[in-house]
Design a protein around this motif. Structure first.
Motif, short mmCIF file in Angstrom:
data_model
loop_
_atom_site.label_atom_id
_atom_site.label_comp_id
_atom_site.label_asym_id
_atom_site.label_seq_id
_atom_site.Cartn_x
_atom_site.Cartn_y
_atom_site.Cartn_z
N ILE A 105 0.85 -1.18 0.00
CA ILE A 105 0.00 0.00 0.00
C ILE A 105 0.89 1.24 0.00
N GLN A 106 0.69 2.07 -0.99
CA GLN A 106 1.43 3.33 -1.09
C GLN A 106 0.41 4.45 -1.27
N THR A 107 0.35 5.35 -0.29
CA THR A 107 -0.64 6.41 -0.29
C THR A 107 -0.06 7.69 -0.88
N ARG A 108 -0.78 8.26 -1.81
CA ARG A 108 -0.40 9.54 -2.42
C ARG A 108 -1.46 10.59 -2.09
N VAL A 109 -1.01 11.78 -1.74
CA VAL A 109 -1.90 12.89 -1.41
C VAL A 109 -1.86 13.91 -2.54
N TYR A 110 -3.04 14.27 -3.04
CA TYR A 110 -3.17 15.24 -4.12
C TYR A 110 -4.03 16.40 -3.65
N GLU A 111 -3.73 17.57 -4.18
CA GLU A 111 -4.58 18.73 -3.91
C GLU A 111 -5.65 18.84 -4.99
N LEU A 112 -6.86 19.17 -4.56
CA LEU A 112 -7.98 19.31 -5.47
C LEU A 112 -8.32 20.78 -5.66
N HIS A 113 -8.81 21.11 -6.85
CA HIS A 113 -9.24 22.47 -7.15
C HIS A 113 -10.67 22.43 -7.68
N PRO A 114 -11.64 22.18 -6.80
CA PRO A 114 -13.03 22.04 -7.24
C PRO A 114 -13.65 23.39 -7.58
N ASN A 115 -14.68 23.35 -8.42
CA ASN A 115 -15.43 24.57 -8.70
C ASN A 115 -16.40 24.87 -7.56
N LYS A 116 -17.20 25.90 -7.73
CA LYS A 116 -18.08 26.32 -6.65
C LYS A 116 -19.10 25.24 -6.29
N THR A 117 -19.63 24.55 -7.30
CA THR A 117 -20.63 23.52 -7.05
C THR A 117 -20.04 22.33 -6.31
N MET A 118 -18.90 21.84 -6.79
CA MET A 118 -18.28 20.67 -6.16
C MET A 118 -17.67 21.01 -4.81
N ARG A 119 -17.29 22.27 -4.62
CA ARG A 119 -16.81 22.67 -3.30
C ARG A 119 -17.93 22.56 -2.28
N LYS A 120 -19.14 22.92 -2.68
CA LYS A 120 -20.28 22.77 -1.79
C LYS A 120 -20.57 21.30 -1.52
N VAL A 121 -20.39 20.45 -2.54
CA VAL A 121 -20.60 19.01 -2.37
C VAL A 121 -19.62 18.45 -1.34
N LEU A 122 -18.37 18.83 -1.43
CA LEU A 122 -17.36 18.34 -0.50
C LEU A 122 -17.64 18.84 0.92
N ASP A 123 -18.04 20.10 1.05
CA ASP A 123 -18.34 20.64 2.38
C ASP A 123 -19.52 19.90 3.02
N GLU A 124 -20.56 19.64 2.23
CA GLU A 124 -21.73 18.94 2.77
C GLU A 124 -21.38 17.50 3.13
N ALA A 125 -20.51 16.87 2.35
CA ALA A 125 -20.09 15.50 2.68
C ALA A 125 -19.28 15.47 3.97
#
Length: 291
Positions: free
Chosen positions: A13-33
Protein backbone atom coordinates in the motif's frame (compact mmCIF):
# COMPACT_ATOMS: atom_id res chain seq x y z
CA UNK A 1 17.83 -27.43 8.69
CA UNK A 2 15.84 -25.80 5.94
CA UNK A 3 16.46 -22.12 5.42
CA UNK A 4 13.61 -19.78 6.36
CA UNK A 5 12.40 -17.79 3.38
CA UNK A 6 10.92 -14.37 4.10
CA UNK A 7 7.46 -13.98 2.64
CA UNK A 8 7.09 -10.91 0.46
CA UNK A 9 3.56 -9.43 0.40
CA UNK A 10 1.81 -9.70 -2.95
CA UNK A 11 0.68 -6.08 -2.71
CA UNK A 12 2.09 -3.01 -1.01
CA UNK A 13 0.00 0.00 0.00
CA UNK A 14 1.43 3.33 -1.09
CA UNK A 15 -0.64 6.41 -0.29
CA UNK A 16 -0.40 9.54 -2.42
CA UNK A 17 -1.90 12.89 -1.41
CA UNK A 18 -3.17 15.24 -4.12
CA UNK A 19 -4.58 18.73 -3.91
CA UNK A 20 -7.98 19.31 -5.47
CA UNK A 21 -9.24 22.47 -7.15
CA UNK A 22 -13.03 22.04 -7.24
CA UNK A 23 -15.43 24.57 -8.70
CA UNK A 24 -18.08 26.32 -6.65
CA UNK A 25 -20.63 23.52 -7.05
CA UNK A 26 -18.28 20.67 -6.16
CA UNK A 27 -16.81 22.67 -3.30
CA UNK A 28 -20.28 22.77 -1.79
CA UNK A 29 -20.60 19.01 -2.37
CA UNK A 30 -17.36 18.34 -0.50
CA UNK A 31 -18.34 20.64 2.38
CA UNK A 32 -21.73 18.94 2.77
CA UNK A 33 -20.09 15.50 2.68
CA UNK A 34 -17.68 16.53 5.43
CA UNK A 35 -20.57 17.82 7.54
CA UNK A 36 -22.57 14.64 6.94
CA UNK A 37 -19.65 12.42 7.94
CA UNK A 38 -19.26 14.38 11.18
CA UNK A 39 -23.01 14.09 11.79
CA UNK A 40 -22.93 10.31 11.28
CA UNK A 41 -19.94 9.90 13.58
CA UNK A 42 -21.53 11.95 16.38
CA UNK A 43 -24.90 10.22 16.04
CA UNK A 44 -23.24 6.81 16.07
CA UNK A 45 -21.07 7.68 19.06
CA UNK A 46 -24.04 9.01 21.04
CA UNK A 47 -26.02 5.84 20.30
CA UNK A 48 -23.01 3.66 21.14
CA UNK A 49 -22.52 5.41 24.50
CA UNK A 50 -26.22 5.10 25.31
CA UNK A 51 -26.30 1.36 24.55
CA UNK A 52 -23.07 0.78 26.47
CA UNK A 53 -24.29 2.60 29.59
CA UNK A 54 -27.67 0.84 29.53
CA UNK A 55 -26.06 -2.57 29.15
CA UNK A 56 -23.58 -1.84 31.92
CA UNK A 57 -26.31 -0.65 34.29
CA UNK A 58 -28.40 -3.77 33.69
CA UNK A 59 -25.46 -6.11 34.26
CA UNK A 60 -24.53 -4.41 37.52
CA UNK A 61 -28.12 -4.66 38.81
CA UNK A 62 -28.47 -8.36 37.93
CA UNK A 63 -27.03 -11.29 39.79
CA UNK A 64 -23.27 -11.75 39.64
CA UNK A 65 -23.66 -15.39 38.60
CA UNK A 66 -24.96 -15.57 34.99
CA UNK A 67 -26.11 -19.17 35.49
CA UNK A 68 -28.71 -18.06 38.05
CA UNK A 69 -30.41 -15.48 35.82
CA UNK A 70 -34.19 -15.72 35.60
CA UNK A 71 -36.10 -15.72 32.31
CA UNK A 72 -37.19 -12.11 32.86
CA UNK A 73 -33.60 -11.05 33.37
CA UNK A 74 -32.52 -12.87 30.20
CA UNK A 75 -35.27 -11.11 28.22
CA UNK A 76 -34.11 -7.78 29.65
CA UNK A 77 -30.56 -8.46 28.51
CA UNK A 78 -31.83 -9.27 25.01
CA UNK A 79 -33.75 -5.99 24.89
CA UNK A 80 -30.57 -4.08 25.79
CA UNK A 81 -27.83 -5.72 23.67
CA UNK A 82 -24.23 -4.66 23.85
CA UNK A 83 -23.28 -2.09 21.19
CA UNK A 84 -21.54 -3.23 18.02
CA UNK A 85 -20.75 -1.77 14.64
CA UNK A 86 -23.55 -3.72 12.94
CA UNK A 87 -26.23 -2.85 15.51
CA UNK A 88 -25.39 0.86 15.58
CA UNK A 89 -25.24 1.04 11.79
CA UNK A 90 -28.58 -0.72 11.34
CA UNK A 91 -30.29 1.53 13.88
CA UNK A 92 -28.99 4.68 12.20
CA UNK A 93 -30.02 3.43 8.76
CA UNK A 94 -33.51 2.59 10.01
CA UNK A 95 -33.85 6.09 11.51
CA UNK A 96 -32.66 8.01 8.45
CA UNK A 97 -34.12 11.45 7.75
CA UNK A 98 -35.24 12.50 4.27
CA UNK A 99 -32.35 14.94 3.83
CA UNK A 100 -29.82 12.15 4.47
CA UNK A 101 -30.76 10.46 1.20
CA UNK A 102 -29.21 13.39 -0.68
CA UNK A 103 -25.81 12.14 0.53
CA UNK A 104 -24.00 8.93 -0.36
CA UNK A 105 -24.95 5.99 1.87
CA UNK A 106 -21.32 4.91 1.94
CA UNK A 107 -20.37 7.92 4.04
CA UNK A 108 -22.50 6.64 6.92
CA UNK A 109 -21.29 3.06 6.46
CA UNK A 110 -17.60 4.02 6.51
CA UNK A 111 -18.04 6.47 9.41
CA UNK A 112 -19.56 3.77 11.64
CA UNK A 113 -16.89 1.33 10.48
CA UNK A 114 -14.18 3.75 11.65
CA UNK A 115 -16.09 4.24 14.91
CA UNK A 116 -16.13 0.47 15.49
CA UNK A 117 -12.38 0.29 14.89
CA UNK A 118 -11.83 3.16 17.34
CA UNK A 119 -13.78 1.33 20.06
CA UNK A 120 -11.87 -1.90 19.41
CA UNK A 121 -8.58 -0.05 19.75
CA UNK A 122 -9.81 1.58 22.97
CA UNK A 123 -10.61 -1.78 24.58
CA UNK A 124 -7.46 -3.47 23.23
CA UNK A 125 -5.03 -3.76 26.15
CA UNK A 126 -2.14 -4.16 23.75
CA UNK A 127 -2.72 -0.58 22.57
CA UNK A 128 -2.79 1.51 25.77
CA UNK A 129 -2.26 4.78 23.91
CA UNK A 130 -5.70 4.78 22.31
CA UNK A 131 -8.23 6.99 24.05
CA UNK A 132 -11.99 6.79 24.12
CA UNK A 133 -13.65 7.98 20.89
CA UNK A 134 -14.70 11.64 21.08
CA UNK A 135 -17.32 13.71 19.36
CA UNK A 136 -16.22 15.63 16.27
CA UNK A 137 -16.46 19.41 16.17
CA UNK A 138 -17.03 21.62 13.15
CA UNK A 139 -14.30 23.90 14.51
CA UNK A 140 -11.60 21.29 14.04
CA UNK A 141 -8.89 22.36 11.62
CA UNK A 142 -9.31 19.22 9.52
CA UNK A 143 -12.64 17.99 8.20
CA UNK A 144 -13.09 15.04 5.86
CA UNK A 145 -14.91 11.91 4.79
CA UNK A 146 -14.19 8.61 3.05
CA UNK A 147 -15.46 6.94 -0.10
CA UNK A 148 -14.97 3.45 -1.50
CA UNK A 149 -16.82 4.16 -4.76
CA UNK A 150 -14.48 6.78 -6.23
CA UNK A 151 -13.08 6.17 -9.70
CA UNK A 152 -10.24 7.59 -11.80
CA UNK A 153 -10.85 7.95 -15.53
CA UNK A 154 -8.44 9.71 -17.90
CA UNK A 155 -6.61 11.22 -14.94
CA UNK A 156 -9.82 12.71 -13.43
CA UNK A 157 -11.11 11.60 -10.01
CA UNK A 158 -14.87 11.09 -9.81
CA UNK A 159 -16.80 11.05 -6.54
CA UNK A 160 -19.88 8.88 -6.13
CA UNK A 161 -23.15 10.78 -6.61
CA UNK A 162 -26.21 9.88 -4.52
CA UNK A 163 -29.40 9.14 -6.45
CA UNK A 164 -31.33 11.91 -4.68
CA UNK A 165 -28.51 14.42 -4.77
CA UNK A 166 -29.57 18.06 -5.04
CA UNK A 167 -26.84 18.63 -7.64
CA UNK A 168 -27.97 17.81 -11.21
CA UNK A 169 -26.03 15.22 -13.17
CA UNK A 170 -24.85 17.75 -15.76
CA UNK A 171 -23.28 19.88 -12.99
CA UNK A 172 -21.62 16.93 -11.22
CA UNK A 173 -18.01 16.85 -12.43
CA UNK A 174 -14.75 15.20 -11.45
CA UNK A 175 -11.60 16.58 -9.85
CA UNK A 176 -8.36 17.22 -11.65
CA UNK A 177 -5.48 16.00 -9.48
CA UNK A 178 -2.39 18.11 -8.78
CA UNK A 179 -0.18 15.28 -10.12
CA UNK A 180 -0.62 12.45 -12.56
CA UNK A 181 -2.24 9.49 -10.74
CA UNK A 182 -0.77 6.02 -10.73
CA UNK A 183 -2.31 3.28 -12.83
CA UNK A 184 -2.75 0.81 -9.96
CA UNK A 185 -5.94 -0.18 -8.14
CA UNK A 186 -6.71 1.66 -4.92
CA UNK A 187 -8.78 1.17 -1.79
CA UNK A 188 -10.83 3.56 0.32
CA UNK A 189 -10.18 7.16 -0.68
CA UNK A 190 -10.01 9.88 1.99
CA UNK A 191 -11.14 13.42 1.14
CA UNK A 192 -10.26 16.18 3.60
CA UNK A 193 -10.24 19.94 3.92
CA UNK A 194 -7.61 22.01 5.70
CA UNK A 195 -7.37 25.81 5.88
CA UNK A 196 -9.72 26.31 2.98
CA UNK A 197 -7.96 23.85 0.68
CA UNK A 198 -9.14 20.43 -0.43
CA UNK A 199 -7.05 17.27 -0.63
CA UNK A 200 -7.48 13.59 -1.35
CA UNK A 201 -5.41 10.64 -0.12
CA UNK A 202 -5.44 7.64 -2.47
CA UNK A 203 -3.97 4.32 -1.17
CA UNK A 204 -2.63 2.50 -4.22
CA UNK A 205 -2.24 -1.28 -4.16
CA UNK A 206 1.13 -1.74 -5.84
CA UNK A 207 2.37 -5.17 -6.80
CA UNK A 208 5.51 -6.25 -4.97
CA UNK A 209 7.36 -7.03 -8.20
CA UNK A 210 6.76 -3.48 -9.45
CA UNK A 211 8.54 -1.90 -6.49
CA UNK A 212 12.04 -0.94 -7.60
CA UNK A 213 14.74 -1.10 -4.93
CA UNK A 214 18.07 0.71 -5.31
CA UNK A 215 21.03 -1.39 -6.39
CA UNK A 216 23.43 -2.46 -3.65
CA UNK A 217 26.95 -1.05 -4.04
CA UNK A 218 28.62 -3.12 -1.34
CA UNK A 219 30.08 0.03 0.24
CA UNK A 220 29.45 1.43 3.71
CA UNK A 221 29.08 5.07 4.73
CA UNK A 222 28.67 7.05 7.93
CA UNK A 223 25.79 9.50 8.32
CA UNK A 224 25.45 12.32 10.87
CA UNK A 225 21.87 13.60 10.88
CA UNK A 226 21.08 17.20 11.84
CA UNK A 227 17.91 19.29 11.74
CA UNK A 228 18.77 21.13 8.55
CA UNK A 229 21.41 18.91 6.96
CA UNK A 230 23.20 15.59 7.22
CA UNK A 231 26.88 14.82 6.75
CA UNK A 232 28.06 11.65 5.12
CA UNK A 233 31.35 10.29 3.85
CA UNK A 234 31.08 12.14 0.54
CA UNK A 235 30.16 15.58 1.94
CA UNK A 236 27.11 17.46 3.20
CA UNK A 237 23.50 17.61 1.98
CA UNK A 238 21.23 20.50 2.99
CA UNK A 239 17.65 19.35 3.36
CA UNK A 240 15.90 22.57 4.44
CA UNK A 241 15.45 25.43 1.95
CA UNK A 242 16.35 29.00 2.94
CA UNK A 243 12.73 30.07 2.58
CA UNK A 244 11.85 28.08 5.70
CA UNK A 245 13.84 30.51 7.86
CA UNK A 246 11.52 33.36 6.87
CA UNK A 247 8.44 31.19 7.47
CA UNK A 248 9.67 30.16 10.93
CA UNK A 249 10.27 33.82 11.83
CA UNK A 250 6.67 34.60 10.87
CA UNK A 251 5.46 31.66 12.96
CA UNK A 252 7.29 32.99 16.02
CA UNK A 253 5.88 36.46 15.40
CA UNK A 254 2.26 35.27 15.13
CA UNK A 255 2.62 32.98 18.13
CA UNK A 256 3.84 35.90 20.27
CA UNK A 257 0.91 38.02 19.12
CA UNK A 258 -1.59 35.31 20.08
CA UNK A 259 0.01 34.84 23.50
CA UNK A 260 -0.07 38.60 24.19
CA UNK A 261 -3.75 38.75 23.27
CA UNK A 262 -4.52 35.82 25.58
CA UNK A 263 -2.55 37.31 28.49
CA UNK A 264 -4.21 40.70 28.06
CA UNK A 265 -7.81 39.68 27.41
CA UNK A 266 -7.99 36.10 28.70
CA UNK A 267 -10.47 33.65 27.18
CA UNK A 268 -12.42 36.48 25.53
CA UNK A 269 -9.47 37.08 23.19
CA UNK A 270 -10.12 33.78 21.40
CA UNK A 271 -13.45 35.12 20.14
CA UNK A 272 -12.20 38.44 18.75
CA UNK A 273 -11.84 39.03 15.01
CA UNK A 274 -8.20 40.12 15.26
CA UNK A 275 -7.32 36.96 17.16
CA UNK A 276 -8.98 34.75 14.52
CA UNK A 277 -7.23 36.65 11.70
CA UNK A 278 -3.84 36.18 13.35
CA UNK A 279 -4.62 32.52 13.98
CA UNK A 280 -5.50 32.06 10.29
CA UNK A 281 -2.15 33.61 9.28
CA UNK A 282 -0.34 31.27 11.68
CA UNK A 283 -2.11 28.25 10.21
CA UNK A 284 -1.20 29.38 6.69
CA UNK A 285 2.47 29.57 7.70
CA UNK A 286 2.30 26.07 9.17
CA UNK A 287 0.81 24.83 5.89
CA UNK A 288 3.63 26.45 3.90
CA UNK A 289 6.25 24.94 6.20
CA UNK A 290 4.76 21.44 5.94
CA UNK A 291 4.54 21.69 2.16
Amino acid sequence: MAEQIEEVPAELIQTRVYELHPNKTMRKVLDEACDYRRYCWNQGLALWNEMYKARKAIKSSLASDPKKLTEEQKVLLKEKPSPSERRVRNMLVADKKDWQYTQSARILQLAISDLGKAWNNFFDKAQPGWGKPKFRSKREARQGFKSDRSKIKDGILYLERARRSSVPKDQWCGFKLSEKPLSYKFGVVSYFKEKGRYYVAIPYKIKAEDVKLPDKTGKATAVDVNVGHFDYTGGRVNVLPKRLDRIYKKIKHYQRQLVKKQVKNGEAACESENYLKTKAKLQACYRKASN
